[in-house]
Design a protein around this motif. Sequence first.
Motif, PDB file in Angstrom:
ATOM      1  N   MET A 218      20.309 -20.500  -9.624  1.00 12.04           N
ATOM      2  CA  MET A 218      19.762 -19.468  -9.842  1.00 12.04           C
ATOM      3  C   MET A 218      18.467 -19.701  -9.490  1.00 12.04           C
ATOM      4  SD  MET A 218      19.442 -16.902 -13.246  1.00 12.04           S
ATOM      5  CE  MET A 218      18.258 -18.102 -14.117  1.00 12.04           C
ATOM      6  N   ILE A 219      17.744 -18.644  -8.843  1.00 16.82           N
ATOM      7  CA  ILE A 219      16.086 -18.700  -8.465  1.00 16.82           C
ATOM      8  C   ILE A 219      15.542 -17.759  -9.356  1.00 16.82           C
ATOM      9  CG2 ILE A 219      14.511 -18.266  -6.566  1.00 16.82           C
ATOM     10  CD1 ILE A 219      15.513 -20.760  -6.056  1.00 16.82           C
ATOM     11  N   VAL A 220      14.321 -17.982  -9.838  1.00 21.62           N
ATOM     12  CA  VAL A 220      13.408 -17.072 -10.661  1.00 21.62           C
ATOM     13  C   VAL A 220      12.106 -17.242  -9.940  1.00 21.62           C
ATOM     14  CG1 VAL A 220      12.383 -16.539 -12.878  1.00 21.62           C
ATOM     15  CG2 VAL A 220      14.804 -17.788 -12.886  1.00 21.62           C
ATOM     16  N   PRO A 221      11.780 -15.914  -9.317  1.00 20.66           N
ATOM     17  CA  PRO A 221      10.390 -15.848  -8.896  1.00 20.66           C
ATOM     18  C   PRO A 221       9.528 -15.262  -9.650  1.00 20.66           C
ATOM     19  CG  PRO A 221      11.906 -13.935  -8.089  1.00 20.66           C
ATOM     20  CD  PRO A 221      12.628 -14.730  -8.769  1.00 20.66           C
ATOM     21  N   VAL A 237      20.985 -17.611  -3.060  1.00 21.72           N
ATOM     22  CA  VAL A 237      21.188 -18.008  -4.216  1.00 21.72           C
ATOM     23  C   VAL A 237      20.893 -16.838  -5.238  1.00 21.72           C
ATOM     24  CG1 VAL A 237      20.481 -19.653  -6.268  1.00 21.72           C
ATOM     25  CG2 VAL A 237      20.511 -20.239  -3.997  1.00 21.72           C
ATOM     26  N   PRO A 238      21.768 -16.817  -6.453  1.00 25.57           N
ATOM     27  CA  PRO A 238      21.401 -15.411  -7.332  1.00 25.57           C
ATOM     28  C   PRO A 238      19.945 -15.536  -7.798  1.00 25.57           C
ATOM     29  CG  PRO A 238      23.587 -16.569  -7.811  1.00 25.57           C
ATOM     30  CD  PRO A 238      23.045 -17.414  -6.726  1.00 25.57           C
ATOM     31  N   VAL A 239      19.322 -14.505  -7.775  1.00 30.19           N
ATOM     32  CA  VAL A 239      18.084 -14.248  -8.080  1.00 30.19           C
ATOM     33  C   VAL A 239      17.904 -13.306  -9.475  1.00 30.19           C
ATOM     34  CG1 VAL A 239      15.831 -13.101  -7.489  1.00 30.19           C
ATOM     35  CG2 VAL A 239      17.292 -14.459  -5.755  1.00 30.19           C
ATOM     36  N   ILE A 400      10.291 -17.435 -19.176  1.00 29.32           N
ATOM     37  CA  ILE A 400      10.561 -17.501 -17.913  1.00 29.32           C
ATOM     38  C   ILE A 400       9.994 -16.566 -16.890  1.00 29.32           C
ATOM     39  CG2 ILE A 400      13.020 -17.419 -17.138  1.00 29.32           C
ATOM     40  CD1 ILE A 400      12.774 -20.390 -16.223  1.00 29.32           C
ATOM     41  N   GLY A 401      10.000 -15.397 -17.429  1.00 28.00           N
ATOM     42  CA  GLY A 401       9.544 -13.927 -16.604  1.00 28.00           C
ATOM     43  C   GLY A 401      10.151 -13.077 -17.351  1.00 28.00           C
ATOM     44  N   ILE A 402       9.822 -11.817 -16.826  1.00 31.27           N
ATOM     45  CA  ILE A 402      10.099 -10.486 -17.448  1.00 31.27           C
ATOM     46  C   ILE A 402      10.997 -10.004 -16.407  1.00 31.27           C
ATOM     47  CG2 ILE A 402       9.588  -8.212 -18.513  1.00 31.27           C
ATOM     48  CD1 ILE A 402       7.164  -9.174 -19.681  1.00 31.27           C
ATOM     49  N   ALA A 403      12.406  -9.926 -16.614  1.00 30.92           N
ATOM     50  CA  ALA A 403      13.344  -9.292 -15.540  1.00 30.92           C
ATOM     51  C   ALA A 403      13.373  -7.790 -15.714  1.00 30.92           C
ATOM     52  CB  ALA A 403      14.803  -9.800 -15.787  1.00 30.92           C
ATOM     53  N   THR A 404      13.431  -7.234 -14.700  1.00 28.96           N
ATOM     54  CA  THR A 404      13.142  -5.760 -14.691  1.00 28.96           C
ATOM     55  C   THR A 404      14.437  -5.051 -14.132  1.00 28.96           C
ATOM     56  OG1 THR A 404      11.980  -5.894 -12.304  1.00 28.96           O
ATOM     57  CG2 THR A 404      10.706  -5.579 -14.406  1.00 28.96           C
ATOM     58  N   GLY A 405      15.478  -6.073 -13.753  1.00 28.80           N
ATOM     59  CA  GLY A 405      16.795  -5.353 -13.327  1.00 28.80           C
ATOM     60  C   GLY A 405      17.601  -5.045 -14.404  1.00 28.80           C
ATOM     61  N   ARG A 406      18.897  -4.942 -14.357  1.00 25.72           N
ATOM     62  CA  ARG A 406      19.734  -4.627 -15.182  1.00 25.72           C
ATOM     63  C   ARG A 406      20.942  -5.433 -15.543  1.00 25.72           C
ATOM     64  NH1 ARG A 406      17.621   0.136 -12.913  1.00 25.72           N
ATOM     65  NH2 ARG A 406      17.251   1.674 -14.327  1.00 25.72           N
TER      66      ARG A 406
END
Length: 433
Positions: A218-221, A237-239, A400-406
């Motif tokens: 997994m990649i986390v930008p 790679v899944p993001v 590790i971040g704030i994910a804005t997807g669903r």
Amino acid sequence: MATNAQISDAPATRAGAESPTGLIERMAREGRAAQRVLATMPDETKAQALRLAAGRLRADAEIVLAANALDVAAGEKAGLSGAMLDRLRLDEARLSAIADAVEQVASLPDPVGQVIDRSTPSNGLELSRVRVPIGLIGIIYESRPNVTADAAALCVRAGNAAILRGGSEAVNSNRAIHAALAAGLEEGGVPRQTVQLVPTQDRAAVGAMLAAAGLIDMIVPRGGKSLVARVQADARVPVLAHLDGIVHIFAHHAADPAKAAAVVLNAKMRRTGICGAMETLLIDATYPDPHGLVTPLLDVGCEVRGDRRAQAIDPRILPASAEDWDTEYLDAILSVAVVDGLDAALEHVELHSSGHTDAILTEDAQVAARFLSEVDSAIVMHNASTQFADGGEFGLGAEIGIATGRLHARGPVALEGLTTYKWLARGTGQTRA
């Protein structure tokens, strides 16, 4: 103890003989091997290793701060904005808070092995879903050296290995922080390759990470719009993506003016360069004291851009363009719109929010409930500063971040968001007809 020059120069020398693709492939294979060892370690071993890493970070504070001073000086020379410099700059208090966050992660319950649910269907199988690590996670980030520590701590606690690729603005800081953490983790028995920092700023290394399907899980930008857009466009790679923080606050006419004024000022000006900073203020057309919201911002040097009705509040408000409503300023700049009640505010948020964090200020419980229900953002708040949109403030230790997807994880991503699950099926000799 390594000198600052050694921290800065040694990794680049090591990377010189390898192509970016070869470098990432080697690091990924080493990381996957280390992760298999980490996955077998007891909870307390991982926790103690993180406490040792935090202790080493404190012990090496002088080295880290000296390295950070080099980055800040280079950033000033390069003309980085005040907000970017604020993200980059470390001092004793900030570095202590980074070490505190690592220790807090160590104190959290280990998610690995947690049973999510159990069931026994008619076939008699005893089924359970159990949390397991994702594997090897690549984190690509800009400017903020605290991400090096946060990402390392969260990945290790959740049983994952990590490959970190920080931005050039914080290259010396990242190397110093990583060196301290790696030494502490190794002292605690965690393989050194569990957390690796890419030792080159060659952008081709980012491309190699994005193409490493089958090696990186997994990649986390974490960074600006251009970084996230590139990662999403090029990744094989899944993001887990964190998009813009176009954060709104709606001041409803039933808000408490004193409370609202304090929240608005804090939400914008406490730290303008973080993703939870308010970027657009929506003021109800019947709000009793619009001056009380806007004037304090102007008085402390915030540039305010507004629509026609907002400009009537104070002559210092500049005209807003269409682009302002879709801009994450990350600076002392704010867009303000006057809207006709809750429905208009909801419509504006629907059109312009990035799905990160949005808030309402009101003492009307029914209005608040409707806003919380209808706004489809990762974080929706009532009567509180959006600067609280942070994993540490949510009791997650760090993020590790704030994910804005669903999908998979949403909002502050911490330990649970860095795990997946597997099904366990226990039978007594069943065969299927």
